[in-house]
Design an enzyme around this catalytic site. Structure first.
Site: not given
Ligand SMILES: Cc1cc2nc3c(=O)[nH]c(=O)nc-3n(C[C@H](O)[C@H](O)[C@H](O)COP(=O)(O)OP(=O)(O)OC[C@H]3O[C@@H](n4cnc5c(N)ncnc54)[C@H](O)[C@@H]3O)c2cc1C
Length: 385
Positions: A129-131, A155, A267, A363-365
């Site tokens: 569960a990311g996005s 993360f 430079r 914080e939301g891609t």
């Molecule tokens: C350094 C770092 C620190 C972080 N700190 C925290 C934290 O403190 N607490 C916390 O809870 N989380 C944290 N995160 C998590 C971060 O919020 C998530 O990585 C981010 O929300 C994206 O989720 P995901 O990595 O699972 O990507 P995914 O959701 O797997 O997305 C992969 C790709 O698919 C695209 N995509 C997915 N669904 C859709 C859609 N419906 N429409 C269009 N495009 C889509 C995305 O834009 C992306 O390009 C952190 C991440 C990083 C890298």
């Protein structure tokens, strides 16, 4: 540009700048190289009362608003975005408590967060569960006297270093948007441990870690707000914190712009400093325009929030998307102006470019946030000033 900051905001900004230049600048490359958590600097920020800014006065804070907080994030990011996110994540981890916590919880936790004695963290993301935040699987099962948490968060910024975690977990899998709740979990709670520490492209001084809950009993009084409010709180928390990522991006880009100007002045190629070349001047001018535009938008959104506006989801998304895309462009251009030297770790701009990338992701891609803005446009809600 004149942003009409209050005297207090000017003081906060110059204090954060002074600490960044005196304490962070001399060690930023080493912290990045060693991927070492910046505890000494966290202590300096705490000693300077900068953790008090986002906490109300009744809990030993200074009662600042979003703009005050973003000014600190911006100034620290100008020197090191990795330190800045460690600071900002404590504000993020306190946000649900600040907005929805009860008096007892606030009295218990906020004074130590305000003093910087304890860091906070916010734990939403999971391997599945990311996005798609509703796909979280961490459960919180009601038992006598509390809730038992099981699951893994991924993360999490400040993971392993923070003492206080706001954790979003499912209290009822069947209830969809009303199925999650928020809990305050202390670091030493039995059943709570830390897993993989991520090795990252950028922000390498910050800690990004897995949180593991195995039959972790959290007392009932540690639930924030009511059962079922977890996702609603999350959205509100992120609406407030996303412009802070905008501020991080603005600070990063400002640092890169200043480094590029300085390098272009000294430079010499073809018998003249490269800053004399119109093509380099155009690049620098475009960078400066973009930084200022992102700063203006970020501050405007901060002021909207501080004015007490009820809804600012789109504005907050706009600031984060615009500023982070800007930071990626500006830091990349800074590396280009440095030429081959920009690719080397002897200069700060390669780190800035690496650090900037994540501002488009967390914080939301930016893809997700563009769809947030677009959905409002589809509803015919385009703002007209
Ligand atoms: C350094 C770092 C620190 C972080 N700190 C925290 C934290 O403190 N607490 C916390 O809870 N989380 C944290 N995160 C998590 C971060 O919020 C998530 O990585 C981010 O929300 C994206 O989720 P995901 O990595 O699972 O990507 P995914 O959701 O797997 O997305 C992969 C790709 O698919 C695209 N995509 C997915 N669904 C859709 C859609 N419906 N429409 C269009 N495009 C889509 C995305 O834009 C992306 O390009 C952190 C991440 C990083 C890298």
């Amino acid at each position: 540009m004149e942003y009409f900051l209050t005297e207090q905001q000017k003081t906060i900004k110059s204090l954060a700048r002074r600490i960044a230049e005196e304490k962070i600048l001399p060690v930023r490359a080493e912290l990045d190289e060693r991927e070492e958590f910046p505890w000494d600097i966290i202590k300096d920020l705490a000693d300077s009362d900068l953790f008090r800014i986002f906490v109300p006065e009744e809990y030993e804070g200074l009662g600042g608003g979003c703009l005050d907080l973003y000014l600190v994030i911006e100034e620290i990011s100008r020197v090191c975005a990795g330190v800045a996110i460690s600071y900002a994540a404590s504000a993020l981890g306190s946000s649900a408590l600040l907005e929805f916590g009860d008096e007892e919880q606030k009295q218990k936790y906020l004074p130590d967060i305000a003093s910087g004695k304890k860091l906070a963290a916010f734990a939403l993301t999971e391997p599945t569960a990311g996005s798609d935040v509703r796909a979280i699987r961490t459960t919180a099962e009601k038992v006598s006297g509390g809730y038992v948490l099981n699951g893994t968060k991924q993360f999490i910024t400040n993971g392993g270093e923070a003492e206080i975690y706001t954790v979003i977990a499912l209290t009822d899998k069947e209830r969809g948007a009303r199925g999650a709740s928020a809990f305050l979990v202390e670091k030493d709670t039995p059943g709570f441990s830390f897993g993989k520490k991520e090795k990252k492209m950028g922000l390498r001084t910050s800690s990004t870690r897995e949180l593991i809950f195995r039959n972790c009993l959290v007392p009932e009084e540690n639930m924030i707000g009511r059962e079922g409010m977890g996702f609603i709180m999350t959205m509100k928390v992120l609406d407030r914190s996303r412009p802070g990522i905008g501020a991080q991006a603005v600070g990063l880009a400002q640092g890169a712009l200043e480094a590029a100007i300085e390098y272009a002045r000294q430079r010499v190629q073809f018998g003249q400093p490269i800053i004399s070349l119109p093509v380099v001047q155009n690049m620098l001018a475009d960078m400066a325009i973009q930084v200022e535009a992102a700063r203006a938008l970020t501050y405007a959104v901060a002021r909207t929030i501080d004015s007490g506006a009820e809804r600012f989801t789109e504005e907050s998304a706009m600031a984060k998307v615009f500023a982070s895309d800007m930071a990626m462009k500006v830091t990349t251009e800074a590396v280009q102006i440095f030429g081959g030297a920009g690719y080397m770790r002897d200069y700060p701009v390669e780190k800035m470019m690496r650090d900037a990338k994540v501002t488009q992701i967390y914080e939301g891609t930016n893809q997700i946030l563009r769809s947030v803005v677009a959905s409002e446009l589809r509803k015919g809600k385009a703002r007209q000033g």
